[in-house]
Structure formats: structure tokens, C-alpha cells
Design a protein around this motif. Structure first.
Motif, PDB file in Angstrom:
ATOM      1  N   GLU A 277      25.741  26.370  -1.849  1.00  0.00           N
ATOM      2  CA  GLU A 277      24.916  25.296  -2.380  1.00  0.00           C
ATOM      3  C   GLU A 277      23.574  25.239  -1.655  1.00  0.00           C
ATOM      4  O   GLU A 277      23.470  25.595  -0.483  1.00  0.00           O
ATOM      5  CB  GLU A 277      25.622  23.945  -2.233  1.00  0.00           C
ATOM      6  N   LEU A 278      22.584  24.748  -2.367  1.00  0.00           N
ATOM      7  CA  LEU A 278      21.263  24.570  -1.785  1.00  0.00           C
ATOM      8  C   LEU A 278      21.292  23.438  -0.766  1.00  0.00           C
ATOM      9  O   LEU A 278      21.830  22.369  -1.032  1.00  0.00           O
ATOM     10  CB  LEU A 278      20.247  24.247  -2.873  1.00  0.00           C
ATOM     11  N   VAL A 279      20.677  23.692   0.386  1.00  0.00           N
ATOM     12  CA  VAL A 279      20.486  22.643   1.383  1.00  0.00           C
ATOM     13  C   VAL A 279      19.051  22.130   1.308  1.00  0.00           C
ATOM     14  O   VAL A 279      18.812  20.938   1.162  1.00  0.00           O
ATOM     15  CB  VAL A 279      20.785  23.160   2.802  1.00  0.00           C
ATOM     16  N   ALA A 280      18.091  23.050   1.405  1.00  0.00           N
ATOM     17  CA  ALA A 280      16.684  22.682   1.344  1.00  0.00           C
ATOM     18  C   ALA A 280      15.871  23.936   1.064  1.00  0.00           C
ATOM     19  O   ALA A 280      16.283  25.048   1.418  1.00  0.00           O
ATOM     20  CB  ALA A 280      16.219  22.045   2.658  1.00  0.00           C
TER      21      ALA A 280
ATOM     22  N   ASP B 247       5.636  22.372  -0.712  1.00  0.00           N
ATOM     23  CA  ASP B 247       6.486  21.496  -1.529  1.00  0.00           C
ATOM     24  C   ASP B 247       7.957  21.722  -1.172  1.00  0.00           C
ATOM     25  O   ASP B 247       8.389  22.856  -1.005  1.00  0.00           O
ATOM     26  CB  ASP B 247       6.248  21.745  -3.015  1.00  0.00           C
ATOM     27  N   ILE B 248       8.712  20.647  -1.070  1.00  0.00           N
ATOM     28  CA  ILE B 248      10.061  20.677  -0.500  1.00  0.00           C
ATOM     29  C   ILE B 248      11.069  20.016  -1.429  1.00  0.00           C
ATOM     30  O   ILE B 248      10.777  19.004  -2.067  1.00  0.00           O
ATOM     31  CB  ILE B 248      10.068  19.947   0.868  1.00  0.00           C
ATOM     32  N   ASP B 249      12.261  20.596  -1.465  1.00  0.00           N
ATOM     33  CA  ASP B 249      13.414  19.998  -2.127  1.00  0.00           C
ATOM     34  C   ASP B 249      14.566  19.924  -1.133  1.00  0.00           C
ATOM     35  O   ASP B 249      14.783  20.869  -0.369  1.00  0.00           O
ATOM     36  CB  ASP B 249      13.877  20.840  -3.331  1.00  0.00           C
ATOM     37  N   TYR B 250      15.317  18.829  -1.181  1.00  0.00           N
ATOM     38  CA  TYR B 250      16.504  18.670  -0.341  1.00  0.00           C
ATOM     39  C   TYR B 250      17.701  18.339  -1.213  1.00  0.00           C
ATOM     40  O   TYR B 250      17.582  17.640  -2.222  1.00  0.00           O
ATOM     41  CB  TYR B 250      16.342  17.522   0.660  1.00  0.00           C
ATOM     42  N   ALA B 251      18.867  18.792  -0.777  1.00  0.00           N
ATOM     43  CA  ALA B 251      20.101  18.297  -1.373  1.00  0.00           C
ATOM     44  C   ALA B 251      20.253  16.824  -1.007  1.00  0.00           C
ATOM     45  O   ALA B 251      19.871  16.409   0.101  1.00  0.00           O
ATOM     46  CB  ALA B 251      21.292  19.086  -0.855  1.00  0.00           C
TER      47      ALA B 251
ATOM     48  N   PHE C  41      18.121  16.103   7.592  1.00  0.00           N
ATOM     49  CA  PHE C  41      17.626  17.470   7.803  1.00  0.00           C
ATOM     50  C   PHE C  41      16.144  17.542   7.462  1.00  0.00           C
ATOM     51  O   PHE C  41      15.664  16.802   6.588  1.00  0.00           O
ATOM     52  CB  PHE C  41      18.374  18.449   6.908  1.00  0.00           C
ATOM     53  N   ALA C  42      15.446  18.454   8.118  1.00  0.00           N
ATOM     54  CA  ALA C  42      14.028  18.681   7.821  1.00  0.00           C
ATOM     55  C   ALA C  42      13.753  20.168   7.806  1.00  0.00           C
ATOM     56  O   ALA C  42      14.070  20.875   8.773  1.00  0.00           O
ATOM     57  CB  ALA C  42      13.154  17.990   8.848  1.00  0.00           C
TER      58      ALA C  42
ATOM     59  N   ASN D 117       6.039  34.160   9.069  1.00  0.00           N
ATOM     60  CA  ASN D 117       7.073  34.437   8.057  1.00  0.00           C
ATOM     61  C   ASN D 117       8.418  33.855   8.468  1.00  0.00           C
ATOM     62  O   ASN D 117       9.453  34.515   8.367  1.00  0.00           O
ATOM     63  CB  ASN D 117       7.191  35.944   7.810  1.00  0.00           C
ATOM     64  N   THR D 118       8.387  32.642   8.937  1.00  0.00           N
ATOM     65  CA  THR D 118       9.565  31.992   9.500  1.00  0.00           C
ATOM     66  C   THR D 118       9.798  30.639   8.837  1.00  0.00           C
ATOM     67  O   THR D 118       8.838  29.903   8.565  1.00  0.00           O
ATOM     68  CB  THR D 118       9.405  31.810  11.005  1.00  0.00           C
ATOM     69  N   VAL D 119      11.072  30.345   8.595  1.00  0.00           N
ATOM     70  CA  VAL D 119      11.460  29.034   8.087  1.00  0.00           C
ATOM     71  C   VAL D 119      12.458  28.422   9.058  1.00  0.00           C
ATOM     72  O   VAL D 119      13.256  29.139   9.668  1.00  0.00           O
ATOM     73  CB  VAL D 119      12.052  29.133   6.661  1.00  0.00           C
ATOM     74  N   TYR D 120      12.368  27.107   9.215  1.00  0.00           N
ATOM     75  CA  TYR D 120      13.222  26.384  10.147  1.00  0.00           C
ATOM     76  C   TYR D 120      14.011  25.312   9.402  1.00  0.00           C
ATOM     77  O   TYR D 120      13.566  24.797   8.377  1.00  0.00           O
ATOM     78  CB  TYR D 120      12.381  25.703  11.228  1.00  0.00           C
ATOM     79  N   LEU D 121      15.146  24.960   9.968  1.00  0.00           N
ATOM     80  CA  LEU D 121      15.908  23.829   9.455  1.00  0.00           C
ATOM     81  C   LEU D 121      16.360  22.997  10.652  1.00  0.00           C
ATOM     82  O   LEU D 121      17.210  23.439  11.432  1.00  0.00           O
ATOM     83  CB  LEU D 121      17.118  24.284   8.637  1.00  0.00           C
ATOM     84  N   GLN D 122      15.756  21.834  10.811  1.00  0.00           N
ATOM     85  CA  GLN D 122      16.165  20.903  11.848  1.00  0.00           C
ATOM     86  C   GLN D 122      17.254  20.008  11.269  1.00  0.00           C
ATOM     87  O   GLN D 122      17.023  19.309  10.270  1.00  0.00           O
ATOM     88  CB  GLN D 122      14.977  20.058  12.304  1.00  0.00           C
ATOM     89  N   MET D 123      18.412  20.043  11.896  1.00  0.00           N
ATOM     90  CA  MET D 123      19.558  19.283  11.402  1.00  0.00           C
ATOM     91  C   MET D 123      19.928  18.220  12.424  1.00  0.00           C
ATOM     92  O   MET D 123      20.304  18.540  13.552  1.00  0.00           O
ATOM     93  CB  MET D 123      20.747  20.221  11.160  1.00  0.00           C
ATOM     94  N   ASN D 124      19.807  16.970  12.028  1.00  0.00           N
ATOM     95  CA  ASN D 124      20.130  15.839  12.896  1.00  0.00           C
ATOM     96  C   ASN D 124      21.286  15.043  12.308  1.00  0.00           C
ATOM     97  O   ASN D 124      21.618  15.180  11.125  1.00  0.00           O
ATOM     98  CB  ASN D 124      18.906  14.930  13.047  1.00  0.00           C
ATOM     99  N   SER D 125      21.877  14.216  13.131  1.00  0.00           N
ATOM    100  CA  SER D 125      22.992  13.355  12.696  1.00  0.00           C
ATOM    101  C   SER D 125      24.041  14.169  11.950  1.00  0.00           C
ATOM    102  O   SER D 125      24.487  13.796  10.868  1.00  0.00           O
ATOM    103  CB  SER D 125      22.468  12.227  11.808  1.00  0.00           C
ATOM    104  N   LEU D 126      24.419  15.279  12.530  1.00  0.00           N
ATOM    105  CA  LEU D 126      25.350  16.189  11.865  1.00  0.00           C
ATOM    106  C   LEU D 126      26.716  15.549  11.674  1.00  0.00           C
ATOM    107  O   LEU D 126      27.193  14.767  12.514  1.00  0.00           O
ATOM    108  CB  LEU D 126      25.477  17.478  12.651  1.00  0.00           C
TER     109      LEU D 126
END
Length: 122
Positions: free
Chosen positions: A46-49, A56-60, A67-68, A76-85
Motif C-alpha cells: 500500500e501507498l504510504v506517501a 506536491d505530496i500525498d499521504y495515506a 509521517f512526513a 536524488n534522495t527521498v526521506y520518510l520521517q515516521m513519528n508516533s509509530l
């Protein structure tokens, strides 16, 4: 050869944070879309983000506010900051990129990383 390599997964307690990174390599001019998907055991991927080249951004819905996603086009890098896991965030997280303009391969579509495990203990 265009490749995606993820890093940053691991084991964390509920309420904690993790940051995933994904670097695209392969003599790249630009990448249109980068994003993160996840797949839990017995579930569909499934898509997370996802984030476009212009930002332009989409989030589940399940991760909004926790998450951000961000990207560094120069690296050429993408990050996913995940909080309150939460325990339900436990899954293999996959980096995805689409419409990559490469020096040697031209335009490449639909590339996936190898995945990184995120486990949230309750």
C-alpha cells in the motif's frame, strides 16, 4: 543501471520515531515521482506517501499527521520521517520512483528498492 537503496529501518517501541532514506543511483538527470510503500505480512502493498519533483505530496490517511515525506532533488534522495509509530505500522517499507531520466537508460519507469523492515513493538 538505475537503482534505489533504502536505509533506516529497524526495531522501535510504540510511540517512537524512525527516519527512512532512499537514494537513487545511476547517472540520473531527474526523477519525477518518489515515494514509500509498505507491505505487512499477508497484506497487499500500500501507498504510504509520495512526493513529486515540485514538492506536491500525498499521504495515506493512516499516516497523516504522523509521517512526513521530503526529498532532496540534488541528491536524488527521498526521506520518510515516521513519528508516533504504532504496532500497525510494522511492515517492509519499499522506496519507489517513477519516470527517471537517466543518462544511459533514457526514461525509466516504475523502479523499486529492495525494502527495509520496520518493526514497532507494543
Amino acid at each position: 543501471q538505475v537503482q534505489l537503496v533504502e536505509s533506516g529501518g529497524g526495531l522501535v517501541q510504540a510511540g517512537g520515531s524512525l527516519r527512512l532514506s532512499c537514494v537513487a543511483s545511476g547517472s540520473i538527470y531527474s526523477i519525477n515521482l518518489m515515494g514509500w510503500y509498505r507491505q505487512a505480512p499477508g497484506e497487499q502493498r500500500e501507498l504510504v506517501a509520495r512526493i513529486g519533483h515540485g514538492g506536491d505530496i500525498d499521504y495515506a490517511d493512516s499516516v497523516k499527521g504522523r509521517f512526513a515525506i521530503s526529498r532532496d532533488n540534488a541528491k536524488n534522495t527521498v526521506y520518510l520521517q515516521m513519528n508516533s509509530l504504532k504496532s500497525e505500522d510494522t511492515a517492509v517499507y519499499y522506496c519507489h520512483a517513477d519516470r527517471i531520466t537517466s543518462v544511459y537508460q533514457g526514461i525509466v519507469y516504475d523502479i523499486w528498492g529492495q525494502g527495509t523492515q520496520v518493526t514497532v513493538s507494543s
